[in-house]
Motif scaffolding. Structure first.
Motif, PDB file in Angstrom:
ATOM      1  N   PHE A  57       0.810  -1.220   0.000  1.00  0.00           N
ATOM      2  CA  PHE A  57       0.000   0.000   0.000  1.00  0.00           C
ATOM      3  C   PHE A  57       0.847   1.276   0.000  1.00  0.00           C
ATOM      4  O   PHE A  57       0.311   2.366   0.145  1.00  0.00           O
ATOM      5  N   ASP A  58       2.171   1.136  -0.131  1.00  0.00           N
ATOM      6  CA  ASP A  58       3.094   2.259  -0.299  1.00  0.00           C
ATOM      7  C   ASP A  58       3.005   3.288   0.824  1.00  0.00           C
ATOM      8  O   ASP A  58       2.742   4.465   0.593  1.00  0.00           O
TER       9      ASP A  58
ATOM     10  N   THR B 262       3.299   1.808  18.358  1.00  0.00           N
ATOM     11  CA  THR B 262       3.618   0.878  17.281  1.00  0.00           C
ATOM     12  C   THR B 262       2.768   1.176  16.055  1.00  0.00           C
ATOM     13  O   THR B 262       1.603   1.557  16.177  1.00  0.00           O
ATOM     14  N   GLY B 263       3.376   1.028  14.895  1.00  0.00           N
ATOM     15  CA  GLY B 263       2.641   1.131  13.638  1.00  0.00           C
ATOM     16  C   GLY B 263       2.042   2.491  13.357  1.00  0.00           C
ATOM     17  O   GLY B 263       1.006   2.586  12.701  1.00  0.00           O
ATOM     18  N   VAL B 264       2.683   3.566  13.818  1.00  0.00           N
ATOM     19  CA  VAL B 264       2.168   4.915  13.571  1.00  0.00           C
ATOM     20  C   VAL B 264       2.513   5.293  12.130  1.00  0.00           C
ATOM     21  O   VAL B 264       3.683   5.345  11.746  1.00  0.00           O
ATOM     22  N   LYS B 265       1.496   5.532  11.343  1.00  0.00           N
ATOM     23  CA  LYS B 265       1.675   5.805   9.913  1.00  0.00           C
ATOM     24  C   LYS B 265       2.194   7.224   9.688  1.00  0.00           C
ATOM     25  O   LYS B 265       1.724   8.176  10.325  1.00  0.00           O
ATOM     26  N   LEU B 266       3.160   7.350   8.779  1.00  0.00           N
ATOM     27  CA  LEU B 266       3.624   8.671   8.355  1.00  0.00           C
ATOM     28  C   LEU B 266       2.591   9.236   7.384  1.00  0.00           C
ATOM     29  O   LEU B 266       2.409   8.704   6.288  1.00  0.00           O
TER      30      LEU B 266
ATOM     31  N   VAL C  99       3.175  10.936   1.401  1.00  0.00           N
ATOM     32  CA  VAL C  99       4.383  10.236   1.804  1.00  0.00           C
ATOM     33  C   VAL C  99       4.356   8.867   1.139  1.00  0.00           C
ATOM     34  O   VAL C  99       3.520   8.026   1.479  1.00  0.00           O
ATOM     35  N   THR C 100       5.245   8.666   0.169  1.00  0.00           N
ATOM     36  CA  THR C 100       5.358   7.393  -0.544  1.00  0.00           C
ATOM     37  C   THR C 100       6.830   7.016  -0.645  1.00  0.00           C
ATOM     38  O   THR C 100       7.705   7.819  -0.300  1.00  0.00           O
ATOM     39  N   TRP C 101       7.112   5.836  -1.162  1.00  0.00           N
ATOM     40  CA  TRP C 101       8.499   5.429  -1.366  1.00  0.00           C
ATOM     41  C   TRP C 101       9.220   6.434  -2.256  1.00  0.00           C
ATOM     42  O   TRP C 101      10.359   6.794  -2.020  1.00  0.00           O
TER      43      TRP C 101
ATOM     44  N   GLU D 284      13.142  12.437  -0.767  1.00  0.00           N
ATOM     45  CA  GLU D 284      13.389  13.115  -2.047  1.00  0.00           C
ATOM     46  C   GLU D 284      12.870  14.551  -1.936  1.00  0.00           C
ATOM     47  O   GLU D 284      13.618  15.497  -2.074  1.00  0.00           O
ATOM     48  N   THR D 285      11.570  14.692  -1.689  1.00  0.00           N
ATOM     49  CA  THR D 285      10.988  16.021  -1.454  1.00  0.00           C
ATOM     50  C   THR D 285      10.299  16.092  -0.086  1.00  0.00           C
ATOM     51  O   THR D 285      10.163  17.172   0.472  1.00  0.00           O
TER      52      THR D 285
END
Length: 106
Positions: A34-35, A50-54, A86-88, A93-94
């Motif tokens: 899910f990137d 735990t598991g806090v999403k950016l 926020v992705t890979w 990068e930015t």
């Protein structure tokens, strides 16, 4: 502006960082299906989150504000306004995880 460097090539990995006059351990994970990225947070061996999403523009650990957590705001953000996610591809990068001083009125 200061930011926390995330080394995508090492994920999943753990690192220590000094914030709020304490040493915290961050563990960074990546969900390739899910990137998105997540963070686990420890202090003095105690698992705090735990598991806090950016999430772009949303401070980490906003639901967990007590004196065990960093008092600084940690916010994924793109100062160039190129992206708002926020992705890979965007992280380091930015989009960077910026450290903003917390509220000093406490």
């Amino acid at each position: 502006m200061e930011y926390i460097e995330i080394e995508k090539g090492l994920i999943p990995y753990r690192f220590e960082i000094s914030l709020s006059d304490a040493v915290f351990t961050f563990e960074i994970q990546y969900n390739s299906d899910f990137d998105f990225f997540t963070v686990d947070l420890e202090r003095d061996g105690e698992l705090l989150a735990t598991g806090v999403k950016l999430v772009y523009g949303v401070p980490l650990f906003t639901d967990c504000k007590d004196d065990r957590f960093p008092q600084e705001e940690l916010i994924p953000f793109d100062l160039s306004s190129t992206t708002q996610e926020v992705t890979w591809t965007t992280l380091e990068e930015t989009v960077f995880l910026y450290v903003l001083e917390g509220d000093s009125d406490e």
